[in-house]
Design a protein around this motif. Structure first.
Motif, PDB file in Angstrom:
ATOM      1  N   ILE A 173       0.839  -1.209   0.000  1.00 10.98           N
ATOM      2  CA  ILE A 173       0.000   0.000   0.000  1.00 10.98           C
ATOM      3  C   ILE A 173       0.870   1.255   0.000  1.00 10.98           C
ATOM      4  CG2 ILE A 173      -1.665   1.340   1.348  1.00 10.98           C
ATOM      5  CD1 ILE A 173      -2.831  -1.335   2.311  1.00 10.98           C
ATOM      6  N   ILE A 174       1.931   1.232   0.826  1.00  9.62           N
ATOM      7  CA  ILE A 174       2.857   2.371   0.868  1.00  9.62           C
ATOM      8  C   ILE A 174       3.523   2.555  -0.490  1.00  9.62           C
ATOM      9  CG2 ILE A 174       4.999   3.240   1.896  1.00  9.62           C
ATOM     10  CD1 ILE A 174       4.203   1.809   4.479  1.00  9.62           C
ATOM     11  N   THR A 175       3.888   1.438  -1.140  1.00 10.76           N
ATOM     12  CA  THR A 175       4.515   1.497  -2.458  1.00 10.76           C
ATOM     13  C   THR A 175       3.586   2.141  -3.478  1.00 10.76           C
ATOM     14  OG1 THR A 175       5.835  -0.493  -2.015  1.00 10.76           O
ATOM     15  CG2 THR A 175       5.527   0.114  -4.320  1.00 10.76           C
ATOM     16  N   LEU A 176       2.308   1.753  -3.461  1.00  7.23           N
ATOM     17  CA  LEU A 176       1.344   2.303  -4.404  1.00  7.23           C
ATOM     18  C   LEU A 176       1.081   3.786  -4.149  1.00  7.23           C
ATOM     19  CD1 LEU A 176      -1.244  -0.633  -4.551  1.00  7.23           C
ATOM     20  CD2 LEU A 176       0.418   0.021  -6.307  1.00  7.23           C
ATOM     21  N   ILE A 177       0.983   4.153  -2.874  1.00  8.65           N
ATOM     22  CA  ILE A 177       0.741   5.560  -2.523  1.00  8.65           C
ATOM     23  C   ILE A 177       1.904   6.443  -2.961  1.00  8.65           C
ATOM     24  CG2 ILE A 177       0.466   7.172  -0.590  1.00  8.65           C
ATOM     25  CD1 ILE A 177      -1.079   5.009   0.876  1.00  8.65           C
ATOM     26  N   GLY A 223       4.638   3.783  -6.695  1.00  4.40           N
ATOM     27  CA  GLY A 223       5.328   2.580  -7.139  1.00  4.40           C
ATOM     28  C   GLY A 223       4.516   1.767  -8.116  1.00  4.40           C
ATOM     29  N   ASN A 224       5.142   0.744  -8.675  1.00  2.00           N
ATOM     30  CA  ASN A 224       4.514  -0.117  -9.663  1.00  2.00           C
ATOM     31  C   ASN A 224       3.571  -1.103  -8.996  1.00  2.00           C
ATOM     32  OD1 ASN A 224       4.255  -2.479 -11.540  1.00  2.00           O
ATOM     33  ND2 ASN A 224       5.482  -1.122 -12.832  1.00  2.00           N
ATOM     34  N   ALA A 225       2.406  -1.335  -9.616  1.00  4.43           N
ATOM     35  CA  ALA A 225       1.428  -2.266  -9.062  1.00  4.43           C
ATOM     36  C   ALA A 225       1.960  -3.691  -9.063  1.00  4.43           C
ATOM     37  CB  ALA A 225       0.129  -2.189  -9.855  1.00  4.43           C
ATOM     38  N   TYR A 226       2.743  -4.046 -10.081  1.00  4.85           N
ATOM     39  CA  TYR A 226       3.313  -5.392 -10.138  1.00  4.85           C
ATOM     40  C   TYR A 226       4.329  -5.601  -9.015  1.00  4.85           C
ATOM     41  CZ  TYR A 226       1.153  -5.870 -14.724  1.00  4.85           C
ATOM     42  OH  TYR A 226       0.247  -5.945 -15.753  1.00  4.85           O
ATOM     43  N   LEU A 268       2.315  -6.176  -5.882  1.00  3.40           N
ATOM     44  CA  LEU A 268       1.782  -7.537  -5.884  1.00  3.40           C
ATOM     45  C   LEU A 268       2.883  -8.546  -5.597  1.00  3.40           C
ATOM     46  CD1 LEU A 268      -0.608  -9.434  -6.372  1.00  3.40           C
ATOM     47  CD2 LEU A 268      -0.032  -9.415  -8.807  1.00  3.40           C
ATOM     48  N   GLY A 269       4.067  -8.291  -6.157  1.00  7.59           N
ATOM     49  CA  GLY A 269       5.215  -9.172  -5.897  1.00  7.59           C
ATOM     50  C   GLY A 269       5.582  -9.200  -4.421  1.00  7.59           C
ATOM     51  N   ASN A 270       5.476  -8.033  -3.767  1.00  2.51           N
ATOM     52  CA  ASN A 270       5.764  -7.974  -2.325  1.00  2.51           C
ATOM     53  C   ASN A 270       4.781  -8.834  -1.525  1.00  2.51           C
ATOM     54  OD1 ASN A 270       7.917  -6.208  -2.650  1.00  2.51           O
ATOM     55  ND2 ASN A 270       6.657  -4.383  -2.409  1.00  2.51           N
ATOM     56  N   ILE A 271       3.512  -8.784  -1.917  1.00  2.00           N
ATOM     57  CA  ILE A 271       2.491  -9.563  -1.205  1.00  2.00           C
ATOM     58  C   ILE A 271       2.723 -11.057  -1.398  1.00  2.00           C
ATOM     59  CG2 ILE A 271       0.024 -10.077  -1.084  1.00  2.00           C
ATOM     60  CD1 ILE A 271      -0.515  -7.184  -1.921  1.00  2.00           C
ATOM     61  N   VAL A 272       2.956 -11.464  -2.645  1.00  2.00           N
ATOM     62  CA  VAL A 272       3.216 -12.883  -2.927  1.00  2.00           C
ATOM     63  C   VAL A 272       4.491 -13.342  -2.231  1.00  2.00           C
ATOM     64  CG1 VAL A 272       3.701 -14.580  -4.737  1.00  2.00           C
ATOM     65  CG2 VAL A 272       1.989 -12.781  -5.126  1.00  2.00           C
TER      66      VAL A 272
END
Length: 283
Positions: free
Chosen positions: A232-236, A239-242, A245-249
């Protein structure tokens, strides 16, 4: 029914031996994966990696001995001066609740002290090592690499950088540990806490084994939530959505694999090197 236990002290010898053993097994596994990956990508570089692997393992042994000994010693020293870690243990030997603030405070103080010691070593020893490396690179014609290394060294030697590292280590460790213990307590209240096999050994308590499934669940949930927050911090921050998502996975995979291997390694080493011993008293 749950009993509240106080973690009064840690047996430094068993903690250091067990922590070092687990670290070595992880380093061996990492080295094997690295060797396979390099072999697939560039088979000609396998010889170079083969020389690096002993360095990785020996470095892990040295760092683990220092870190585990220091952590155990500092915990025992701190618990004589402040509130120790407490936890609730039910009849099934499941940890249902962990003290939040004392745990976060002790963890952050220990981390900060270790960072201060590392900074002290960096200030007095690193310049000698870096100077020798820079001179070697210059003589070998690697001017660009030598200049880049010099710039990095100059940055990390700045008093402002050192001060921020020390302050940041305390704040980050405190906040993350506080969040982790809060998440754990939510899991524990749902019957998803870590299950331990404990037995009395004189004045100490021995940790005979750790239930792998319970540890996997706890570490996976905590790792997943942390990585969702980072995503979430990355997106705010644009940052890139991929990447998010990679961080979550990655958090999910790290929790499952890391938790499983940690329990397996401990249970294996407990029969070979001896069990971790701690001093527990009733609250």
């Amino acid at each position: 029914m749950s009993d509240v236990k106080i973690l009064k002290s840690i047996d430094i010898t068993s903690y250091t031996i067990m922590g070092t053993g687990i670290g070595v097994l992880f380093s061996v596994l990492f080295s094997i994966i690295l060797l396979i990956a390099i072999g697939i990508l560039n088979a000609q570089s396998i010889g170079v990696v083969a020389y690096i692997i002993p360095t990785i393992i020996v470095g892990t042994i040295m760092c683990s001995i220092y870190n585990r000994f220091a952590e155990g010693y500092l915990y025992n020293w701190l618990t004589k001066r402040m509130n120790p870690i407490t936890f609730e243990l039910n009849d099934e030997k499941e940890i249902t609740k962990i003290s939040t603030v004392p745990t976060a405070l002790i963890a952050s103080i220990i981390t900060t002290i270790l960072v201060i010691l590392l900074c002290a070593i960096t200030i007095f020893i690193a310049p000698i090592i870096i100077s020798a490396i820079v001179q070697t690179l210059m003589f070998s014609g690697q001017t660009v690499m030598a200049f880049a290394l010099y710039q990095v060294a100059a940055m990390i030697m700045q008093p402002s950088f050192i001060a921020m590292s020390i302050i940041g280590s305390f704040i980050i460790t405190f906040v993350f540990t506080l969040i982790a213990t809060y998440i754990y307590n939510l899991l524990g209240s749902k019957g998803k806490g870590i299950i331990l096999d404990l037995s009395k050994d004189g004045a100490m308590t021995s940790l005979n084994s750790i239930d792998p499934v319970s540890l996997i669940i706890v570490l996976t949930v905590i790792s997943l939530i942390f990585n969702i927050i980072l995503a979430i911090i990355t997106l705010i921050s644009g940052g890139n959505a991929y990447q998010a998502l990679g961080n979550i996975v990655g958090g999910l995979i790290n929790g499952v694999i890391g938790g499983g291997l940690l329990a397996i390694f401990y249970n294996f080493l407990a029969t070979k090197l001896g069990k971790l011993k701690i001093e527990l008293i009733d609250n």
